[in-house]
Design a protein around this motif. Structure first.
Motif, PDB file in Angstrom:
ATOM      1  N   PHE A  40      50.787  48.470  43.447  1.00  0.00           N
ATOM      2  CA  PHE A  40      49.554  49.253  43.428  1.00  0.00           C
ATOM      3  C   PHE A  40      48.375  48.434  43.930  1.00  0.00           C
ATOM      4  N   ILE A  41      48.283  47.190  43.476  1.00  0.00           N
ATOM      5  CA  ILE A  41      47.173  46.321  43.872  1.00  0.00           C
ATOM      6  C   ILE A  41      47.182  46.074  45.375  1.00  0.00           C
ATOM      7  N   PHE A  42      48.335  45.705  45.927  1.00  0.00           N
ATOM      8  CA  PHE A  42      48.372  45.321  47.334  1.00  0.00           C
ATOM      9  C   PHE A  42      48.444  46.511  48.284  1.00  0.00           C
ATOM     10  N   GLU A  43      48.625  47.729  47.770  1.00  0.00           N
ATOM     11  CA  GLU A  43      48.525  48.926  48.605  1.00  0.00           C
ATOM     12  C   GLU A  43      47.072  49.368  48.771  1.00  0.00           C
ATOM     13  N   ASN A  44      46.200  48.923  47.887  1.00  0.00           N
ATOM     14  CA  ASN A  44      44.786  49.282  47.937  1.00  0.00           C
ATOM     15  C   ASN A  44      44.003  48.122  48.537  1.00  0.00           C
ATOM     16  N   THR A  45      43.913  48.106  49.866  1.00  0.00           N
ATOM     17  CA  THR A  45      43.340  46.949  50.569  1.00  0.00           C
ATOM     18  C   THR A  45      41.939  47.207  51.098  1.00  0.00           C
ATOM     19  N   GLY A  46      41.392  48.402  50.920  1.00  0.00           N
ATOM     20  CA  GLY A  46      40.065  48.708  51.457  1.00  0.00           C
ATOM     21  C   GLY A  46      38.956  47.954  50.741  1.00  0.00           C
ATOM     22  N   GLU A  47      37.787  47.918  51.382  1.00  0.00           N
ATOM     23  CA  GLU A  47      36.612  47.291  50.782  1.00  0.00           C
ATOM     24  C   GLU A  47      36.015  48.228  49.736  1.00  0.00           C
ATOM     25  N   THR A  48      35.415  47.655  48.712  1.00  0.00           N
ATOM     26  CA  THR A  48      34.762  48.452  47.679  1.00  0.00           C
ATOM     27  C   THR A  48      33.521  47.722  47.204  1.00  0.00           C
ATOM     28  N   GLU A  49      32.568  48.477  46.692  1.00  0.00           N
ATOM     29  CA  GLU A  49      31.359  47.889  46.127  1.00  0.00           C
ATOM     30  C   GLU A  49      31.469  47.909  44.612  1.00  0.00           C
ATOM     31  N   ILE A  50      31.193  46.770  44.007  1.00  0.00           N
ATOM     32  CA  ILE A  50      31.292  46.627  42.552  1.00  0.00           C
ATOM     33  C   ILE A  50      29.974  46.072  42.049  1.00  0.00           C
ATOM     34  N   ARG A  51      29.442  46.695  41.006  1.00  0.00           N
ATOM     35  CA  ARG A  51      28.201  46.187  40.416  1.00  0.00           C
ATOM     36  C   ARG A  51      28.567  45.285  39.247  1.00  0.00           C
ATOM     37  N   LEU A  52      28.183  44.026  39.356  1.00  0.00           N
ATOM     38  CA  LEU A  52      28.393  43.048  38.293  1.00  0.00           C
ATOM     39  C   LEU A  52      27.052  42.813  37.600  1.00  0.00           C
ATOM     40  N   LEU A  53      26.812  43.585  36.556  1.00  0.00           N
ATOM     41  CA  LEU A  53      25.538  43.607  35.833  1.00  0.00           C
ATOM     42  C   LEU A  53      24.394  43.966  36.783  1.00  0.00           C
ATOM     43  N   ILE A  54      23.854  43.036  37.530  1.00  0.00           N
ATOM     44  CA  ILE A  54      22.731  43.338  38.425  1.00  0.00           C
ATOM     45  C   ILE A  54      23.137  43.330  39.900  1.00  0.00           C
ATOM     46  N   PRO A  55      23.821  42.280  40.408  1.00  0.00           N
ATOM     47  CA  PRO A  55      24.110  42.258  41.850  1.00  0.00           C
ATOM     48  C   PRO A  55      25.200  43.256  42.241  1.00  0.00           C
ATOM     49  N   LEU A  56      25.105  43.722  43.473  1.00  0.00           N
ATOM     50  CA  LEU A  56      26.119  44.604  44.044  1.00  0.00           C
ATOM     51  C   LEU A  56      26.997  43.745  44.944  1.00  0.00           C
ATOM     52  N   VAL A  57      28.290  43.686  44.641  1.00  0.00           N
ATOM     53  CA  VAL A  57      29.226  42.823  45.365  1.00  0.00           C
ATOM     54  C   VAL A  57      30.173  43.704  46.164  1.00  0.00           C
ATOM     55  N   THR A  58      30.372  43.370  47.450  1.00  0.00           N
ATOM     56  CA  THR A  58      31.364  44.051  48.284  1.00  0.00           C
ATOM     57  C   THR A  58      32.566  43.128  48.417  1.00  0.00           C
ATOM     58  N   MET A  59      33.727  43.632  48.041  1.00  0.00           N
ATOM     59  CA  MET A  59      34.943  42.818  48.082  1.00  0.00           C
ATOM     60  C   MET A  59      36.147  43.721  48.294  1.00  0.00           C
ATOM     61  N   PRO A  60      37.285  43.146  48.685  1.00  0.00           N
ATOM     62  CA  PRO A  60      38.501  43.959  48.827  1.00  0.00           C
ATOM     63  C   PRO A  60      38.927  44.508  47.458  1.00  0.00           C
ATOM     64  N   LEU A  61      39.340  45.760  47.455  1.00  0.00           N
ATOM     65  CA  LEU A  61      39.749  46.403  46.203  1.00  0.00           C
ATOM     66  C   LEU A  61      40.928  45.680  45.566  1.00  0.00           C
ATOM     67  N   TRP A  62      41.875  45.181  46.370  1.00  0.00           N
ATOM     68  CA  TRP A  62      43.035  44.493  45.809  1.00  0.00           C
ATOM     69  C   TRP A  62      42.616  43.263  45.021  1.00  0.00           C
ATOM     70  N   LEU A  63      41.571  42.574  45.494  1.00  0.00           N
ATOM     71  CA  LEU A  63      41.117  41.377  44.789  1.00  0.00           C
ATOM     72  C   LEU A  63      40.474  41.748  43.452  1.00  0.00           C
ATOM     73  N   ALA A  64      39.708  42.827  43.434  1.00  0.00           N
ATOM     74  CA  ALA A  64      39.098  43.282  42.183  1.00  0.00           C
ATOM     75  C   ALA A  64      40.173  43.711  41.185  1.00  0.00           C
ATOM     76  N   LEU A  65      41.176  44.466  41.661  1.00  0.00           N
ATOM     77  CA  LEU A  65      42.255  44.907  40.776  1.00  0.00           C
ATOM     78  C   LEU A  65      43.062  43.721  40.241  1.00  0.00           C
ATOM     79  N   LEU A  66      43.342  42.753  41.104  1.00  0.00           N
ATOM     80  CA  LEU A  66      44.092  41.572  40.683  1.00  0.00           C
ATOM     81  C   LEU A  66      43.311  40.775  39.641  1.00  0.00           C
ATOM     82  N   ALA A  67      42.002  40.616  39.866  1.00  0.00           N
ATOM     83  CA  ALA A  67      41.166  39.876  38.915  1.00  0.00           C
ATOM     84  C   ALA A  67      41.140  40.568  37.556  1.00  0.00           C
TER      85      ALA A  67
END
Length: 84
Positions: A40-67
């Protein structure tokens, strides 16, 4: 004083060694779920925006799911260890 052994060389009342003794239904279930989670993690490879409290971070979805999966696994291991 030594423990009695059976003809097969295992201790009387002991558990079987090797891979067959290690593969319980619970361990097989956990292994299958881990493989499905990785697929599931490695099939979702698109970029996504994640809000970490205040900053908005753009990262690959697989990396966010793995973390998040690793953090969840660490929390689970920590609380299981404290339970014993």
């Amino acid at each position: 004083m030594s423990a009695k052994t059976s003809e097969s060389g295992t201790r009387a009342g002991g558990r079987r060694g090797g891979l067959a003794g290690a593969m319980t239904p619970a361990r097989i279930t956990v292994l299958v779920l881990a493989v499905l989670a990785l697929i599931f993690i490695f099939e979702n490879t698109g970029e996504t925006e994640i809000r970490l409290l205040i900053p908005l971070v753009t990262m690959p979805l697989w990396l966010a799911l793995l973390a998040v999966g690793l953090i969840g696994g660490l929390f689970g291991a920590f609380f299981m260890r404290r339970r014993r």
